[in-house]
Design a protein around this motif. Structure first.
Motif, PDB file in Angstrom:
ATOM      1  N   UNK A  51       0.844  -1.193   0.000  1.00 51.55           N
ATOM      2  CA  UNK A  51       0.000   0.000   0.000  1.00 51.55           C
ATOM      3  C   UNK A  51       0.878   1.241   0.000  1.00 51.55           C
ATOM      4  N   UNK A  52       0.723   2.082  -1.013  1.00 54.12           N
ATOM      5  CA  UNK A  52       1.608   3.235  -1.183  1.00 54.12           C
ATOM      6  C   UNK A  52       1.045   4.516  -0.592  1.00 54.12           C
ATOM      7  N   UNK A  94      -9.271   6.744  -3.130  1.00 45.63           N
ATOM      8  CA  UNK A  94      -9.530   8.180  -3.089  1.00 45.63           C
ATOM      9  C   UNK A  94      -8.657   8.983  -4.041  1.00 45.63           C
ATOM     10  N   UNK A  95      -7.717   8.330  -4.719  1.00 47.48           N
ATOM     11  CA  UNK A  95      -6.762   9.041  -5.564  1.00 47.48           C
ATOM     12  C   UNK A  95      -6.971   8.636  -7.023  1.00 47.48           C
ATOM     13  N   UNK A  96      -7.717   9.420  -7.782  1.00 42.31           N
ATOM     14  CA  UNK A  96      -7.975   9.059  -9.184  1.00 42.31           C
ATOM     15  C   UNK A  96      -6.715   8.831  -9.997  1.00 42.31           C
ATOM     16  N   UNK A  97      -5.638   9.541  -9.673  1.00 44.28           N
ATOM     17  CA  UNK A  97      -4.413   9.420 -10.460  1.00 44.28           C
ATOM     18  C   UNK A  97      -3.815   8.025 -10.383  1.00 44.28           C
ATOM     19  N   UNK A  98      -4.046   7.307  -9.278  1.00 45.87           N
ATOM     20  CA  UNK A  98      -3.517   5.945  -9.172  1.00 45.87           C
ATOM     21  C   UNK A  98      -4.152   5.069 -10.244  1.00 45.87           C
ATOM     22  N   UNK A  99      -5.483   5.106 -10.327  1.00 48.98           N
ATOM     23  CA  UNK A  99      -6.192   4.275 -11.292  1.00 48.98           C
ATOM     24  C   UNK A  99      -5.801   4.641 -12.719  1.00 48.98           C
ATOM     25  N   UNK A 100      -5.666   5.920 -12.993  1.00 50.58           N
ATOM     26  CA  UNK A 100      -5.306   6.339 -14.351  1.00 50.58           C
ATOM     27  C   UNK A 100      -3.885   5.925 -14.698  1.00 50.58           C
ATOM     28  N   UNK A 101      -2.976   6.025 -13.736  1.00 47.96           N
ATOM     29  CA  UNK A 101      -1.608   5.563 -13.961  1.00 47.96           C
ATOM     30  C   UNK A 101      -1.601   4.082 -14.326  1.00 47.96           C
ATOM     31  N   UNK A 102      -2.373   3.292 -13.597  1.00 45.53           N
ATOM     32  CA  UNK A 102      -2.417   1.855 -13.876  1.00 45.53           C
ATOM     33  C   UNK A 102      -3.122   1.565 -15.197  1.00 45.53           C
ATOM     34  N   UNK A 103      -4.189   2.302 -15.487  1.00 48.60           N
ATOM     35  CA  UNK A 103      -4.895   2.101 -16.761  1.00 48.60           C
ATOM     36  C   UNK A 103      -3.984   2.400 -17.943  1.00 48.60           C
ATOM     37  N   UNK A 149      -7.863   3.029   1.008  1.00 52.17           N
ATOM     38  CA  UNK A 149      -7.769   4.486   0.923  1.00 52.17           C
ATOM     39  C   UNK A 149      -7.292   4.950  -0.448  1.00 52.17           C
ATOM     40  N   UNK A 150      -6.589   4.095  -1.160  1.00 54.17           N
ATOM     41  CA  UNK A 150      -6.076   4.462  -2.481  1.00 54.17           C
ATOM     42  C   UNK A 150      -7.195   4.651  -3.500  1.00 54.17           C
ATOM     43  N   UNK A 158       2.756   1.400   9.426  1.00 55.09           N
ATOM     44  CA  UNK A 158       3.229   0.765   8.204  1.00 55.09           C
ATOM     45  C   UNK A 158       4.241   1.626   7.452  1.00 55.09           C
ATOM     46  N   UNK A 159       5.110   0.951   6.722  1.00 54.10           N
ATOM     47  CA  UNK A 159       5.943   1.614   5.731  1.00 54.10           C
ATOM     48  C   UNK A 159       5.180   1.645   4.413  1.00 54.10           C
ATOM     49  N   UNK A 160       5.201   2.763   3.686  1.00 47.25           N
ATOM     50  CA  UNK A 160       4.491   2.798   2.410  1.00 47.25           C
ATOM     51  C   UNK A 160       5.283   2.138   1.295  1.00 47.25           C
ATOM     52  N   UNK A 161       4.566   1.622   0.321  1.00 47.15           N
ATOM     53  CA  UNK A 161       5.211   1.172  -0.903  1.00 47.15           C
ATOM     54  C   UNK A 161       5.537   2.355  -1.786  1.00 47.15           C
ATOM     55  N   UNK A 162       6.294   2.117  -2.836  1.00 51.09           N
ATOM     56  CA  UNK A 162       6.752   3.208  -3.700  1.00 51.09           C
ATOM     57  C   UNK A 162       6.561   2.894  -5.182  1.00 51.09           C
ATOM     58  N   UNK A 163       5.654   1.981  -5.485  1.00 46.95           N
ATOM     59  CA  UNK A 163       5.403   1.626  -6.876  1.00 46.95           C
ATOM     60  C   UNK A 163       3.910   1.469  -7.110  1.00 46.95           C
ATOM     61  N   UNK A 164       3.493   1.738  -8.360  1.00 45.72           N
ATOM     62  CA  UNK A 164       2.113   1.502  -8.790  1.00 45.72           C
ATOM     63  C   UNK A 164       2.167   0.524  -9.960  1.00 45.72           C
TER      64      UNK A 164
END
Length: 288
Positions: A137-138, A173-182, A170-171, A148-154
């Motif tokens: 979980x980043x 809540x961040x539209x940019x995560x989904x778009x980055x993965x898409x 909680x992720x 927790x320590x956060x991750x640093x990759x998507x």
């Protein structure tokens, strides 16, 4: 009817068309079960029993921190016994065996012990013939920051059940995560969660929005243990709900047709038409 030399007869063409269509279909199981906190052996047993029961699925998704149970105080106090190595721990061994035995891709939340000794809120993704992937979980919820320590990759993870974009709770809540993965090729967002009681509106709004924004499938597998709201959900590339739960123990079953993704993106080609330089901190777009 006999086909001309070098040509397929209609029956062969029909069979091949059916095979191509079937290759795009993913039989999905989304698990929503009350599990006790601090009973990893019992919860691994529940995991194995559920996979056995739904072994005809191609993809099975469990909630966040399913193996140890989600309780930050317990995780902190009992981390020595609850945290696992992502490659050699008992959950990693189990999901590898189950994936290979049943030809199913499994996504499950666990407590990872990092190489530096820290704790990570992580997912294991076990796919037949594709090895074992780990996602940390980043974007941590504020209460998780001391734990927790956060991750640093998507990342995106290629599996026989499609290209997965893993996120945790909680992720959402961040539209940019989904778009980055898409944009990296994800076809299915898998979002194991532990969303709190009375916050089911966040699951519905965010899951539907992330799916429709990026014209892919989104799976929210949420905990229904005490203190959490359940309401797991599966959404298609148009933002339509394919399956949804309440607070009860259940396993949602549905089929994802991955061919709907390119079809929807051809209909409205928004994903490939973004101008990211305009979105980052209000910067002006670079010109040539």
């Amino acid at each position: 009817m006999t086909a001309a030399p070098g040509q397929q007869n209609p029956e062969q063409q029909d069979r091949e068309q059916q095979d191509r269509e079937q290759q795009n279909k993913v039989r999905l199981a989304v698990v929503q079960l009350v599990v006790p906190v601090g009973d990893p052996e019992g919860n691994r047993r529940r995991l194995a029993e559920t996979v056995e029961e739904h072994r005809d699925a191609d993809l099975i998704v469990f909630p966040e921190m399913f193996v140890p149970g989600y309780d930050l105080a317990v995780v902190t106090e009992r981390s020595d016994e609850l945290a696992e190595d992502a490659e050699t721990g008992p959950t990693a061994v189990l999901v590898r065996e189950l994936a290979a035995a049943h030809g199913v891709t499994i996504v499950v939340g666990f407590l990872e012990r990092a190489d530096d000794g820290g704790l990570c809120n992580s997912l294991l993704i076990a796919a037949p013939g594709a090895g074992l992937a780990v996602y940390r979980k980043s974007h941590l919820f504020p209460a998780e920051l001391p734990v927790f320590e956060p991750g640093h990759e998507l990342p995106v993870v290629h599996t026989p059940a499609g290209v997965l974009g893993p996120q945790i709770c909680f992720e959402h809540a961040f539209p940019a995560i989904a778009t980055t993965q898409a944009l990296a090729g994800a076809e299915v967002l898998v979002i194991p969660s532990a969303v709190g009681a009375d916050h089911e509106h966040l699951i519905e709004v965010r899951t539907r929005a992330r799916a429709q924004d990026n014209q892919l499938f989104a799976i929210a597998a949420n905990s229904n243990s005490p203190g959490f709201c359940g309401h797991s959900m599966v959404v298609d590339p148009k933002g339509r709900v394919l399956a949804a739960a309440g607070l009860e123990d259940t396993v949602l079953r549905t089929v994802l047709d991955l061919s709907e993704i390119p079809a929807e993106r051809r209909r409205e080609p928004s994903l490939g038409m973004g101008r990211p330089h305009l979105y980052l901190f209000g910067r002006e777009e670079e010109t040539r």
